[in-house]
Write an enzyme that holds these catalytic residues in place. Structure first.
Site, PDB file in Angstrom:
ATOM      1  CG  ASP A 243      -1.935  -1.142   1.171  1.00  0.00           C
ATOM      2  OD1 ASP A 243      -2.311  -1.571   0.064  1.00  0.00           O
ATOM      3  OD2 ASP A 243      -2.316  -1.627   2.252  1.00  0.00           O
ATOM      4  CD  GLU A 244       3.558   3.091   2.444  1.00  0.00           C
ATOM      5  OE1 GLU A 244       3.794   4.200   1.934  1.00  0.00           O
ATOM      6  OE2 GLU A 244       2.960   2.948   3.522  1.00  0.00           O
TER       7      GLU A 244
END
EC number: 3.5.1.10
Length: 299
Positions: A243-244
């Site tokens: 999720d980065e």
């Protein structure tokens, strides 16, 4: 669209005369620019350009072909500003696409079908600039939905001990369907570092919250417990850092103390569908350029 319409994307160290060089090259080869956007990032020192054009007939000759254009742009790229001596600034990166070449897309999903349903509807309605080739899921629940649109459905269950084999099978499907883009439409599994590396820049995920807050399970319940005034969704490229990845699009709406967790979830699912569809369309239209850990999106 026809086979004489093209899109050029380019990024390179910033410098004078880049736009003029591209425009002059296109004019010299009988091309007419129909849309052009550019951006110079002061913080990274990179320049980004997206140009859409038509190769028209030239006096005494037909329009230049794709191979001729590629050779011309390769020569141009070699003449653009050089990277920094310390190697921190990468060299010129450019790509040329025919506009009638729609990215073949594989959609991955688990049990929540709202994003998949939205993408399939947009595709069937001609509102999605990508062609959905197949649907893959780690559960069989949504096979009926893919079947209702005449799309192949592949059930690839996954467990810790079978993850490597499942991803190997997934890559086989990517090859067999000639897939350009993989879309995680609420696919609730973490992809391996190896798969992320092999498909770098070619996997888009929709995250069911406004990153980077409220990570993990039940984000809308976390948001409700904190009394948030906004809920949102984030579409981003997938990297090995969970999720980065570089963010392509985000969508938000205001909420208040009267909304229950169930109402926040329903609102959030609408936001997820909209943000993901925009991200897929912008990627398909070659409007998204990577800029390190972020993106430049020419809307």
């Amino acid at each position: 669209m026809n086979d004489r319409e093209f899109v050029l994307t380019l990024s390179c160290p910033d410098g004078r005369g880049i736009v003029a060089a591209v425009a002059n090259l296109l004019a010299e080869h009988g091309c007419n620019i129909t849309e052009s956007q550019q951006y110079g990032d002061h913080y990274t020192g990179r320049f980004f350009l997206r140009t859409q054009f038509i190769a028209e007939a030239r006096p005494g000759a037909g329009p230049i072909g794709e191979d001729g254009l590629r050779a011309a742009f390769a020569g141009l790229a070699a003449a653009l500003p050089a990277p920094a001596e310390d190697g921190a600034d990468p060299a010129t990166e450019w790509r040329l696409w025919r506009r009638d070449r729609r990215p073949r897309t594989l959609v991955m999903v688990s049990k929540f079908g709202h994003c998949l349903n939205d993408l399939l509807y947009r595709w069937r309605s001609g509102l999605l600039d990508a062609d959905i080739a197949a649907v893959v899921s780690n559960h069989p629940d949504l096979e009926f939905l893919a079947g209702s649109y005449g799309i192949d459905f592949h059930h690839l269950p996954v467990a810790p001990e079978s993850k490597r084999d499942q991803e190997r099978r997934l890559l086989e499907l990517v090859d067999s369907y000639d897939v350009d883009l993989v879309v995680l439409a609420r696919y609730m599994q973490v992809l391996s570092e190896d798969l992320c590396a092999k498909m770098s820049g070619r996997i888009i995920n929709i995250h069911h919250s406004f990153l980077p807050s409220f990570k993990g399970a039940r984000p809308y319940h976390q948001a409700h417990a904190r009394g948030v005034k906004l809920v949102g969704a984030t579409a981003h490229y997938v990297t090995a850092d969970l999720d980065e990845g570089p963010i392509i699009e985000q969508e938000v709406t205001r909420v208040d103390h009267t909304h229950s967790p169930e109402q926040l979830t329903a609102i959030g699912r609408d936001l997820e569908s909209v943000a993901l569809a925009r991200a897929v369309n912008w990627h398909a239209q070659r409007r998204v350029l990577l800029n390190g850990s972020k993106t430049v999106v020419f809307r």
